[in-house]
Design a protein around this motif. Structure first.
Motif, PDB file in Angstrom:
ATOM      1  N   HIS A 129       0.844  -1.200   0.000  1.00  0.00           N
ATOM      2  CA  HIS A 129       0.000   0.000   0.000  1.00  0.00           C
ATOM      3  C   HIS A 129       0.880   1.251   0.000  1.00  0.00           C
ATOM      4  N   HIS A 130       0.519   2.220  -0.833  1.00  0.00           N
ATOM      5  CA  HIS A 130       1.345   3.421  -0.973  1.00  0.00           C
ATOM      6  C   HIS A 130       0.503   4.683  -0.762  1.00  0.00           C
ATOM      7  N   ARG A 131       1.115   5.829  -0.999  1.00  0.00           N
ATOM      8  CA  ARG A 131       0.475   7.111  -0.685  1.00  0.00           C
ATOM      9  C   ARG A 131      -0.813   7.319  -1.475  1.00  0.00           C
ATOM     10  N   ASP A 132      -0.859   6.896  -2.739  1.00  0.00           N
ATOM     11  CA  ASP A 132      -2.076   7.067  -3.536  1.00  0.00           C
ATOM     12  C   ASP A 132      -3.194   6.147  -3.038  1.00  0.00           C
ATOM     13  N   ASP A 133      -2.833   4.933  -2.606  1.00  0.00           N
ATOM     14  CA  ASP A 133      -3.830   4.064  -1.977  1.00  0.00           C
ATOM     15  C   ASP A 133      -4.402   4.731  -0.732  1.00  0.00           C
ATOM     16  N   GLN A 134      -3.528   5.375   0.025  1.00  0.00           N
ATOM     17  CA  GLN A 134      -3.976   6.073   1.231  1.00  0.00           C
ATOM     18  C   GLN A 134      -4.984   7.163   0.897  1.00  0.00           C
ATOM     19  N   ALA A 135      -4.683   7.955  -0.127  1.00  0.00           N
ATOM     20  CA  ALA A 135      -5.588   9.037  -0.519  1.00  0.00           C
ATOM     21  C   ALA A 135      -6.946   8.486  -0.935  1.00  0.00           C
ATOM     22  N   GLU A 136      -6.950   7.407  -1.730  1.00  0.00           N
ATOM     23  CA  GLU A 136      -8.207   6.802  -2.169  1.00  0.00           C
ATOM     24  C   GLU A 136      -9.008   6.285  -0.977  1.00  0.00           C
ATOM     25  N   THR A 137      -8.311   5.666  -0.029  1.00  0.00           N
ATOM     26  CA  THR A 137      -8.987   5.099   1.141  1.00  0.00           C
ATOM     27  C   THR A 137      -9.610   6.202   1.996  1.00  0.00           C
ATOM     28  N   THR A 195      -9.234  -1.224 -13.951  1.00  0.00           N
ATOM     29  CA  THR A 195      -9.865  -0.147 -14.722  1.00  0.00           C
ATOM     30  C   THR A 195     -11.380  -0.336 -14.825  1.00  0.00           C
ATOM     31  N   ASP A 196     -11.905  -1.355 -14.179  1.00  0.00           N
ATOM     32  CA  ASP A 196     -13.340  -1.633 -14.214  1.00  0.00           C
ATOM     33  C   ASP A 196     -14.051  -0.673 -13.267  1.00  0.00           C
ATOM     34  N   LEU A 197     -14.793   0.270 -13.830  1.00  0.00           N
ATOM     35  CA  LEU A 197     -15.412   1.321 -13.024  1.00  0.00           C
ATOM     36  C   LEU A 197     -16.631   0.843 -12.240  1.00  0.00           C
ATOM     37  N   ARG A 198     -16.970  -0.434 -12.370  1.00  0.00           N
ATOM     38  CA  ARG A 198     -18.031  -0.957 -11.505  1.00  0.00           C
ATOM     39  C   ARG A 198     -17.553  -1.047 -10.066  1.00  0.00           C
ATOM     40  N   PHE A 199     -16.234  -1.118  -9.877  1.00  0.00           N
ATOM     41  CA  PHE A 199     -15.680  -1.145  -8.534  1.00  0.00           C
ATOM     42  C   PHE A 199     -15.499   0.288  -8.043  1.00  0.00           C
ATOM     43  N   ARG A 200     -15.998   0.563  -6.858  1.00  0.00           N
ATOM     44  CA  ARG A 200     -15.984   1.928  -6.308  1.00  0.00           C
ATOM     45  C   ARG A 200     -14.566   2.479  -6.216  1.00  0.00           C
ATOM     46  N   ARG A 201     -13.622   1.624  -5.804  1.00  0.00           N
ATOM     47  CA  ARG A 201     -12.238   2.072  -5.672  1.00  0.00           C
ATOM     48  C   ARG A 201     -11.702   2.581  -7.009  1.00  0.00           C
ATOM     49  N   ASN A 202     -12.021   1.886  -8.104  1.00  0.00           N
ATOM     50  CA  ASN A 202     -11.521   2.295  -9.416  1.00  0.00           C
ATOM     51  C   ASN A 202     -12.156   3.615  -9.867  1.00  0.00           C
ATOM     52  N   HIS A 206      -9.793   6.685 -10.930  1.00  0.00           N
ATOM     53  CA  HIS A 206      -9.693   7.129 -12.320  1.00  0.00           C
ATOM     54  C   HIS A 206     -10.555   8.345 -12.648  1.00  0.00           C
ATOM     55  N   ARG A 207     -11.545   8.637 -11.829  1.00  0.00           N
ATOM     56  CA  ARG A 207     -12.423   9.764 -12.146  1.00  0.00           C
ATOM     57  C   ARG A 207     -12.404  10.847 -11.070  1.00  0.00           C
ATOM     58  N   VAL A 208     -12.665  10.435  -9.814  1.00  0.00           N
ATOM     59  CA  VAL A 208     -12.892  11.435  -8.771  1.00  0.00           C
ATOM     60  C   VAL A 208     -11.585  12.123  -8.366  1.00  0.00           C
ATOM     61  N   LEU A 209     -10.573  11.347  -7.989  1.00  0.00           N
ATOM     62  CA  LEU A 209      -9.316  11.970  -7.548  1.00  0.00           C
ATOM     63  C   LEU A 209      -8.646  12.800  -8.640  1.00  0.00           C
ATOM     64  N   PRO A 210      -8.590  12.337  -9.913  1.00  0.00           N
ATOM     65  CA  PRO A 210      -8.013  13.201 -10.956  1.00  0.00           C
ATOM     66  C   PRO A 210      -8.754  14.527 -11.095  1.00  0.00           C
ATOM     67  N   GLU A 213      -7.567  16.681  -8.339  1.00  0.00           N
ATOM     68  CA  GLU A 213      -6.179  17.091  -8.596  1.00  0.00           C
ATOM     69  C   GLU A 213      -6.122  18.239  -9.598  1.00  0.00           C
ATOM     70  N   ARG A 214      -7.016  18.220 -10.578  1.00  0.00           N
ATOM     71  CA  ARG A 214      -7.054  19.326 -11.540  1.00  0.00           C
ATOM     72  C   ARG A 214      -7.485  20.621 -10.860  1.00  0.00           C
ATOM     73  N   LEU A 215      -8.441  20.510  -9.940  1.00  0.00           N
ATOM     74  CA  LEU A 215      -8.923  21.704  -9.241  1.00  0.00           C
ATOM     75  C   LEU A 215      -7.944  22.173  -8.168  1.00  0.00           C
ATOM     76  N   ALA A 216      -7.285  21.217  -7.511  1.00  0.00           N
ATOM     77  CA  ALA A 216      -6.377  21.549  -6.403  1.00  0.00           C
ATOM     78  C   ALA A 216      -5.167  20.628  -6.484  1.00  0.00           C
ATOM     79  N   PRO A 217      -4.148  20.994  -7.258  1.00  0.00           N
ATOM     80  CA  PRO A 217      -2.963  20.130  -7.388  1.00  0.00           C
ATOM     81  C   PRO A 217      -2.366  19.790  -6.020  1.00  0.00           C
ATOM     82  N   GLY A 218      -2.004  18.537  -5.849  1.00  0.00           N
ATOM     83  CA  GLY A 218      -1.496  18.076  -4.556  1.00  0.00           C
ATOM     84  C   GLY A 218      -2.570  17.582  -3.628  1.00  0.00           C
ATOM     85  N   PHE A 219      -3.820  17.445  -4.144  1.00  0.00           N
ATOM     86  CA  PHE A 219      -4.942  17.038  -3.303  1.00  0.00           C
ATOM     87  C   PHE A 219      -4.720  15.650  -2.707  1.00  0.00           C
ATOM     88  N   GLY A 220      -4.215  14.706  -3.518  1.00  0.00           N
ATOM     89  CA  GLY A 220      -4.000  13.347  -3.034  1.00  0.00           C
ATOM     90  C   GLY A 220      -2.988  13.300  -1.908  1.00  0.00           C
TER      91      GLY A 220
END
Length: 457
Positions: A129-137, A195-202, A206-210, A213-220
């Protein structure tokens, strides 16, 4: 960034000493392969690498082939690895357990990791588990209204059936790990299910965090930092709630006196432990309803998953509408991890604890010399007697359970741990006087009871 040097520095403070065996969970993806490579390059520990094929993809066998190739390359370079690969039909297990694929996968992975850890005898289990996993969680937890534990995200370290589980890569990002592999011409496999968007984590990845990030770089990265801050700020509350839970929980009831005088935040953490213990979905509404039940009049009831909770004079009690058969008797010939229905028992040799009375009621420390193998995990026999710890004489198990407040309908369902002489432990309630630790104790038998109805963090 020199990831190898950074990892080596971090390992000095967070990982077991040199020479201790580590168990790595490796999927075939970039993150876990980077963890394997970093551990191999630092070369402080013998490694066991464990891989689980979920059987969800037609090409999933390619992951195991890649791991065998990587293990052979490391062995040729002078760093041999104990590689273990397993395959399972996860979709069938999810149907059997009546849960989603993500929940079933988490539950199975951690159960098998704990079992392999005890089988091999490792000092720690490592996941990638890494920093991006942490942000998603953290974002997922915030969206469902999580409290202090959920806001703290993925814990850097926790217990896994008596073995430390460590996540040493939480300070590194996904791009850092892939850059490390690319710089060394080490490939990896991309899991198409990621990449299967049926899974909430994906969808978050792929959609929400990016979008954020566009609105507030460094958000993750800010979310990951928020998790660190939350664990620091709420650490005392979490520790207090853990103490209360361990002191109050029994197999059929939760004592309320000490819990109800605590502030709401601490109470909710105890209710969270209760929800997870009973294997129900973790939702804020459940915590509110349990809090109202606990503070309400005697006689009130609340349905939580397959359990009916009821408010009694001094506790919240529960019973299952359709209690499972629990499974047949389980013979335990030696150390290891054993399952009985939805319950799991871990048996390991242990050092003498500083204070065995300070542990959870669902773990026991016994004098190994006072216990004869094999053990049996079973229902009590008709009229079976044992001498509870601190009692002057023996009594029937049924009378003991009644004295501990276990409802009559539940007593026949409470399993015991016994050796050929009789009962040595009733999980959550007490050990036999003859098995207690004394000044003459040389080796300790450590038993840990768990319910597998919910996946750990």
């Amino acid at each position: 960034m020199d990831l190898t040097a950074s990892f080596a520095d971090l390992a000095e403070d967070t990982l077991p000493p040199r020479g201790a065996r580590l168990l790595l969970a490796v999927s075939g993806g970039a993150d876990s392969l980077a963890l394997w490579d970093l551990c191999a390059r630092v070369a402080h520990w013998p490694l066991t690498v464990w891989h689980l094929d979920h059987g969800l993809r037609a090409d999933s066998a390619a992951d195991a082939r890649l791991l065998h190739e990587r293990a052979a390359a490391y062995a040729a370079a002078g760093f041999a690895t104990d590689l273990r690969c397993e395959r399972v039909d996860l979709a069938a297990l999810a149907r059997q357990w009546r849960c989603g694929l993500e929940a079933a996968g988490r539950r199975l992975r951690y159960e098998r990791l704990a079992a392999v850890a005890h089988e091999v005898g490792v000092a720690a289990v490592l996941t990638a588990h890494h920093r991006d996993d942490q942000a998603e969680t953290v974002l997922a937890n915030l969206l469902r209204g999580a409290g202090p534990i959920g806001q703290g995200g993925i814990a850097p370290r926790r217990d896994l059936g008596g073995v430390p589980l460590v996540r040493p890569l939480l300070g590194f990002g996904r791009d850092d790990l892939r850059a490390h592999l690319s710089a060394r011409a080490l490939g990896w496999n991309e899991d198409s299910t990621n990449t299967d968007l049926r899974f909430r984590r994906n969808e978050l990845r792929h959609r929400v965090l990016p979008a954020f990030e566009r609105l507030a770089p460094g958000f993750g990265a800010a979310l990951a930092g928020f998790a660190d801050d939350s664990r620091r700020v709420h650490g005392d509350e979490i520790a207090r709630a853990t103490q209360l839970w361990q002191a109050a929980i029994t197999p059929t009831g939760l004592a309320l006196a000490a819990v109800l005088v605590e502030p709401e935040g601490v109470r909710y953490l105890v209710w969270r432990d209760l929800v997870r213990y009973l294997g129900a979905p973790l939702a804020r509404r459940h915590l509110r309803q349990i809090d109202a039940l606990a503070r309400g009049p005697v006689g009130r009831r609340y349905h939580l998953g397959r359990h009916l909770l009821s408010r009694r004079s001094e506790l919240i009690a529960w019973q299952e509408a359709n209690p499972p058969g629990g499974g047949s008797d389980v013979d335990i010939p030696g150390h290891g991890r054993w399952a009985r229905g939805a319950e799991v028992l871990t048996c390991v040799a242990s050092h003498l604890p500083a204070d065995p009375d300070q542990g959870s009621p669902f773990e026991a420390f016994l004098d190994n010399a006072a216990v004869a193998w094999p053990l049996s995990w079973r229902l009590p026999l008709a009229g079976e007697r044992f001498q509870p710890l601190g009692c002057p004489g023996s009594q029937t198990v049924a009378k003991y359970l009644a004295g501990r407040g276990v409802p009559s309908r539940q007593r026949p369902l409470i399993a015991v741990i016994a050796d050929p002489t009789g009962v040595v432990w009733i999980p959550g309630l007490g050990i036999a006087e003859r098995a207690k630790i004394t000044a003459e104790t040389v080796e300790v038998l450590h038993l840990v009871y768990e319910r597998s109805g919910s996946a750990p963090d």
